[in-house]
Design a protein around this motif. Structure first.
Motif, PDB file in Angstrom:
ATOM      1  N   ALA A 331       0.863  -1.178   0.000  1.00  0.00           N
ATOM      2  CA  ALA A 331       0.000   0.000   0.000  1.00  0.00           C
ATOM      3  C   ALA A 331       0.902   1.231   0.000  1.00  0.00           C
ATOM      4  O   ALA A 331       1.661   1.440   0.954  1.00  0.00           O
ATOM      5  N   GLY A 332       0.843   2.004  -1.059  1.00  0.00           N
ATOM      6  CA  GLY A 332       1.764   3.123  -1.187  1.00  0.00           C
ATOM      7  C   GLY A 332       3.183   2.613  -1.298  1.00  0.00           C
ATOM      8  O   GLY A 332       3.510   1.783  -2.144  1.00  0.00           O
ATOM      9  N   ASP A 333       4.062   3.065  -0.413  1.00  0.00           N
ATOM     10  CA  ASP A 333       5.451   2.616  -0.425  1.00  0.00           C
ATOM     11  C   ASP A 333       5.736   1.654   0.724  1.00  0.00           C
ATOM     12  O   ASP A 333       6.891   1.441   1.094  1.00  0.00           O
ATOM     13  N   ARG A 334       4.681   1.050   1.279  1.00  0.00           N
ATOM     14  CA  ARG A 334       4.830   0.235   2.476  1.00  0.00           C
ATOM     15  C   ARG A 334       4.327  -1.184   2.233  1.00  0.00           C
ATOM     16  O   ARG A 334       3.219  -1.375   1.725  1.00  0.00           O
ATOM     17  N   THR A 335       5.133  -2.181   2.569  1.00  0.00           N
ATOM     18  CA  THR A 335       4.687  -3.571   2.492  1.00  0.00           C
ATOM     19  C   THR A 335       3.955  -3.921   3.774  1.00  0.00           C
ATOM     20  O   THR A 335       4.454  -3.696   4.880  1.00  0.00           O
ATOM     21  N   LEU A 336       2.751  -4.486   3.618  1.00  0.00           N
ATOM     22  CA  LEU A 336       1.897  -4.826   4.745  1.00  0.00           C
ATOM     23  C   LEU A 336       1.613  -6.319   4.730  1.00  0.00           C
ATOM     24  O   LEU A 336       1.702  -6.977   3.693  1.00  0.00           O
ATOM     25  N   VAL A 337       1.260  -6.842   5.891  1.00  0.00           N
ATOM     26  CA  VAL A 337       0.795  -8.217   5.986  1.00  0.00           C
ATOM     27  C   VAL A 337      -0.486  -8.216   6.807  1.00  0.00           C
ATOM     28  O   VAL A 337      -0.539  -7.638   7.892  1.00  0.00           O
ATOM     29  N   GLY A 338      -1.523  -8.820   6.246  1.00  0.00           N
ATOM     30  CA  GLY A 338      -2.819  -8.862   6.925  1.00  0.00           C
ATOM     31  C   GLY A 338      -3.259 -10.282   7.182  1.00  0.00           C
ATOM     32  O   GLY A 338      -2.827 -11.218   6.496  1.00  0.00           O
ATOM     33  N   VAL A 339      -4.130 -10.451   8.181  1.00  0.00           N
ATOM     34  CA  VAL A 339      -4.644 -11.780   8.489  1.00  0.00           C
ATOM     35  C   VAL A 339      -5.985 -11.663   9.205  1.00  0.00           C
ATOM     36  O   VAL A 339      -6.227 -10.731   9.970  1.00  0.00           O
ATOM     37  N   GLY A 340      -6.868 -12.612   8.939  1.00  0.00           N
ATOM     38  CA  GLY A 340      -8.165 -12.661   9.602  1.00  0.00           C
ATOM     39  C   GLY A 340      -8.138 -13.554  10.822  1.00  0.00           C
ATOM     40  O   GLY A 340      -7.415 -14.556  10.873  1.00  0.00           O
ATOM     41  N   GLN A 341      -8.943 -13.198  11.817  1.00  0.00           N
ATOM     42  CA  GLN A 341      -9.018 -13.952  13.064  1.00  0.00           C
ATOM     43  C   GLN A 341     -10.451 -14.405  13.300  1.00  0.00           C
ATOM     44  O   GLN A 341     -11.413 -13.807  12.772  1.00  0.00           O
ATOM     45  N   LYS A 342     -10.634 -15.429  14.121  1.00  0.00           N
ATOM     46  CA  LYS A 342     -11.971 -15.935  14.410  1.00  0.00           C
ATOM     47  C   LYS A 342     -12.807 -14.969  15.254  1.00  0.00           C
ATOM     48  O   LYS A 342     -13.994 -15.194  15.461  1.00  0.00           O
ATOM     49  N   THR A 343     -12.218 -13.892  15.732  1.00  0.00           N
ATOM     50  CA  THR A 343     -12.985 -12.817  16.363  1.00  0.00           C
ATOM     51  C   THR A 343     -13.805 -12.039  15.340  1.00  0.00           C
ATOM     52  O   THR A 343     -14.685 -11.264  15.703  1.00  0.00           O
ATOM     53  N   GLY A 344     -13.476 -12.191  14.046  1.00  0.00           N
ATOM     54  CA  GLY A 344     -14.094 -11.383  13.006  1.00  0.00           C
ATOM     55  C   GLY A 344     -13.277 -10.171  12.626  1.00  0.00           C
ATOM     56  O   GLY A 344     -13.675  -9.391  11.779  1.00  0.00           O
ATOM     57  N   VAL A 345     -12.102 -10.007  13.242  1.00  0.00           N
ATOM     58  CA  VAL A 345     -11.232  -8.867  12.957  1.00  0.00           C
ATOM     59  C   VAL A 345     -10.208  -9.252  11.890  1.00  0.00           C
ATOM     60  O   VAL A 345      -9.593 -10.330  11.968  1.00  0.00           O
ATOM     61  N   TYR A 346     -10.026  -8.363  10.917  1.00  0.00           N
ATOM     62  CA  TYR A 346      -8.915  -8.489   9.985  1.00  0.00           C
ATOM     63  C   TYR A 346      -7.849  -7.498  10.439  1.00  0.00           C
ATOM     64  O   TYR A 346      -8.100  -6.298  10.555  1.00  0.00           O
ATOM     65  N   HIS A 347      -6.651  -8.025  10.752  1.00  0.00           N
ATOM     66  CA  HIS A 347      -5.541  -7.231  11.276  1.00  0.00           C
ATOM     67  C   HIS A 347      -4.528  -6.968  10.162  1.00  0.00           C
ATOM     68  O   HIS A 347      -4.201  -7.886   9.402  1.00  0.00           O
ATOM     69  N   VAL A 348      -3.999  -5.758  10.121  1.00  0.00           N
ATOM     70  CA  VAL A 348      -2.951  -5.433   9.155  1.00  0.00           C
ATOM     71  C   VAL A 348      -1.761  -4.830   9.891  1.00  0.00           C
ATOM     72  O   VAL A 348      -1.906  -3.902  10.692  1.00  0.00           O
ATOM     73  N   PHE A 349      -0.577  -5.395   9.600  1.00  0.00           N
ATOM     74  CA  PHE A 349       0.667  -4.995  10.258  1.00  0.00           C
ATOM     75  C   PHE A 349       1.670  -4.494   9.229  1.00  0.00           C
ATOM     76  O   PHE A 349       1.624  -4.899   8.059  1.00  0.00           O
ATOM     77  N   ASP A 350       2.588  -3.655   9.692  1.00  0.00           N
ATOM     78  CA  ASP A 350       3.755  -3.341   8.889  1.00  0.00           C
ATOM     79  C   ASP A 350       4.572  -4.623   8.760  1.00  0.00           C
ATOM     80  O   ASP A 350       4.960  -5.223   9.760  1.00  0.00           O
ATOM     81  N   ALA A 351       4.845  -5.050   7.533  1.00  0.00           N
ATOM     82  CA  ALA A 351       5.494  -6.340   7.328  1.00  0.00           C
ATOM     83  C   ALA A 351       6.924  -6.364   7.857  1.00  0.00           C
ATOM     84  O   ALA A 351       7.454  -7.437   8.167  1.00  0.00           O
ATOM     85  N   ARG A 352       7.535  -5.212   8.012  1.00  0.00           N
ATOM     86  CA  ARG A 352       8.919  -5.151   8.478  1.00  0.00           C
ATOM     87  C   ARG A 352       9.010  -5.121   9.999  1.00  0.00           C
ATOM     88  O   ARG A 352       9.880  -5.747  10.587  1.00  0.00           O
ATOM     89  N   THR A 353       8.082  -4.396  10.646  1.00  0.00           N
ATOM     90  CA  THR A 353       8.206  -4.162  12.089  1.00  0.00           C
ATOM     91  C   THR A 353       7.151  -4.848  12.950  1.00  0.00           C
ATOM     92  O   THR A 353       7.340  -4.992  14.164  1.00  0.00           O
ATOM     93  N   GLY A 354       6.020  -5.229  12.361  1.00  0.00           N
ATOM     94  CA  GLY A 354       4.920  -5.787  13.135  1.00  0.00           C
ATOM     95  C   GLY A 354       3.996  -4.749  13.737  1.00  0.00           C
ATOM     96  O   GLY A 354       3.028  -5.088  14.431  1.00  0.00           O
TER      97      GLY A 354
END
Length: 524
Positions: A331-354
């Protein structure tokens, strides 16, 4: 903020496949589940999609099917509920070869397993990965296999966990001569007299040529005796934290990402955590725990769970696993990592730092079973994330802006899903819920449902463009009569490859067990 696509740019390092192939559950190293090269089926002609062939599994004691196929060239590879692994012609379903898992069990390790889980022991619960002429997959008893992709001959096998309850639902991924696989267990389903619990979740890196273990990352410390259950059985902990989901890898940094599950007993370890590991060494680059504590076993569903449901009094018996497979995107100039949880939340983190970049609640959190959320994964087509929710009254399919989590559109599981087609005969069973991971191809999103219907949605607005009811009888190309059921689990995700679409129909809840279930193949 602009969004750049990484989908389809890397399939798997060293993997000899074409862009049209779907060679691994994740579709590519980034976990996009996006068939970027698909050009035959689109939003204009998907209404003309027809069933081309069906493969029916023989009736066995357990009839669950959940091995999403892999397609490379003109061959489709998949595992069955009958303890067999199959290679078939992708266009017409004609037989190429089959492999009997029972041939790799001279000591019959299923006999080690307590009776309540023995019936699901010798079967394939994950999807295969095809790379460098071999097919890699695990089974429900903790074995892992490498077969010759052309002949089906066994190259090697390994029992990657000797715990009697160990199982493999995680689908492997191939990268630079190694295969990576998560291991979990069915120990959380053990009864009152069982010495719960001693299993430790882990993520393994194996040499793809030999099966040699290169590294292992345990998600929980070694369990120790911590007390006694009311039945008098010894209590051990902390335990569990299985890796149910499938890993992904960012080849630009050599980082592996995977989610973990809950404790079975005690409290501790990388519970409900997104892990970022060095793919070469297994060293931790960062970790982010999304639930503070979560200790749950199936006895929490018992009419009288007192004393057998850890965390019940404290309100932490939730079963809030990260069962979803991550997505790596830019997204833009940033690599992200996202994941879905059984809570129903989709979380997105900075792929480099968390660091958490954004979170979006899409489902309905449900304590003591956590089924209101995101089960197996999402898809990313370079424009949107496509995320489906399970028992969320009803489950919905979402298109989400990957840069900030804004919902672009949402489509509820259709209101007539349980009142039309085969599901209408089973009103006490049918639920409007999405169990599988979403898949996508140019202009389309694909999702199956507990109502047994397989649907194609317009990627622009979420409109349902095509529906096929799988709760019916089918005559398989193998001469067996089978019946579809709910489309869910790891096998319920759609595979789109070279003008064809494949899906397994027949996981929980089962509408009938009178026959085995089916793999279905569609084309124009």
């Amino acid at each position: 903020m602009t969004v750049a696509s990484t989908a389809g740019s890397v399939s798997a390092a060293g993997q000899s496949t074409s862009e049209g192939d779907w060679a691994t559950w994740q579709k590519d190293l980034f976990g996009s589940r996006y068939a970027a090269a698909e050009h035959r089926i689109d939003a204009r002609n998907v209404k003309n999609l027809k069933l081309k062939w069906a493969f029916a599994y023989p009736k066995t004691e357990s009839t669950f099917v959940r091995s999403e196929p892999a397609v490379v060239g003109n061959t489709v590879y998949f595992g069955g509920s009958d303890g067999k692994f199959y290679a078939r012609n992708a266009g017409n379903g004609a037989a190429k070869w089959e492999f009997d898992l029972k041939s790799v069990d001279p000591e019959n390790h299923c006999a080690d397993r307590p009776p309540n889980s023995a019936t699901t022991c010798i079967m394939v619960w994950d999807a295969p990965t095809v790379a460098e002429g071999k097919v890699y997959f695990g089974d429900a008893r903790g074995y892992f296999y490498a077969l010759d992709a052309r002949t089906g001959a066994l190259s090697w096998s390994a029992r990657i966990d000797t715990h009697p309850y160990a199982t493999v639902t995680s689908s492997p991924i191939f990268y630079k001569g190694r295969v990576y696989i998560g291991v979990s267990s069915l120990e959380n389903g053990a009864g009152r007299d069982y010495a719960c619990c001693t299993f430790r979740g882990h993520l393994d890196s194996l040499d793809a040529r030999t099966g040699e273990l290169k590294w292992r990352y345990y998600t929980v410390p070694e369990p120790k005796r911590i007390g006694t259950w009311p039945s008098g059985a010894p209590m051990f902990g902390p335990s569990g934290v299985g890796v149910w989901s499938s890993p992904v890898i960012d080849p630009r940094t050599g980082t592996l990402y995977v989610g973990t599950g809950q404790n079975y007993s005690g409290s501790g370890g990388d519970v409900d955590t997104m892990l970022a590991l060095d793919a070469r060494t297994g060293g931790v680059r960062w970790k982010n725990q999304v639930t503070d504590s979560d200790t749950w076993r199936m006895l929490c569903w018992d009419p009288d769970p007192t004393g057998y449901c850890p965390g019940l009094a404290e309100g932490t018996a939730n079963d809030y696993d990260i069962g979803g497979t991550p997505n790596v995107f830019v997204a833009g100039d940033r690599t992200l990592v996202g994941v879905g949880q059984k809570t129903g939340v989709y979380h997105v983190f900075d792929a480099r730092t968390g660091e958490v970049v954004w979170r979006r609640l899409l489902g309905e959190p449900q304590a003591n079973g956590g089924q209101g959320g995101i089960q197996w994964g999402a898809s990313y087509d370079g424009k949107s994330l496509y995320i489906a929710t399970y028992y969320a009254n009803p489950g919905k399919l979402f298109a989400v802006n990957p840069a900030n989590g804004d919902v672009r559109w949402q489509t509820p599981n259709p209101a007539d899903g349980c009142t039309t087609g085969g599901a209408a005969q089973y009103p006490a069973i049918c639920v409007r819920a999405h169990g599988p991971a979403a898949s996508s191809s140019p202009g389309l999103v694909w999702e199956g449902s507990n109502d047994g219907k397989f649907r194609a949605y317009d990627a622009k607005n979420g409109q349902v463009l095509w529906t096929f009811d799988t709760i019916r009888n089918f005559t398989g190309v193998n001469g067996i009569e089978g019946m579809g059921s709910a489309i869910t689990g790891t096998g319920g995700g759609a595979v789109i490859s070279n003008g064809m679409v494949y899906v397994q129909s027949g996981y929980w809840p089962e509408y009938s067990t009178d026959k085995g279930h089916v793999l279905l193949a569609f084309g124009l």
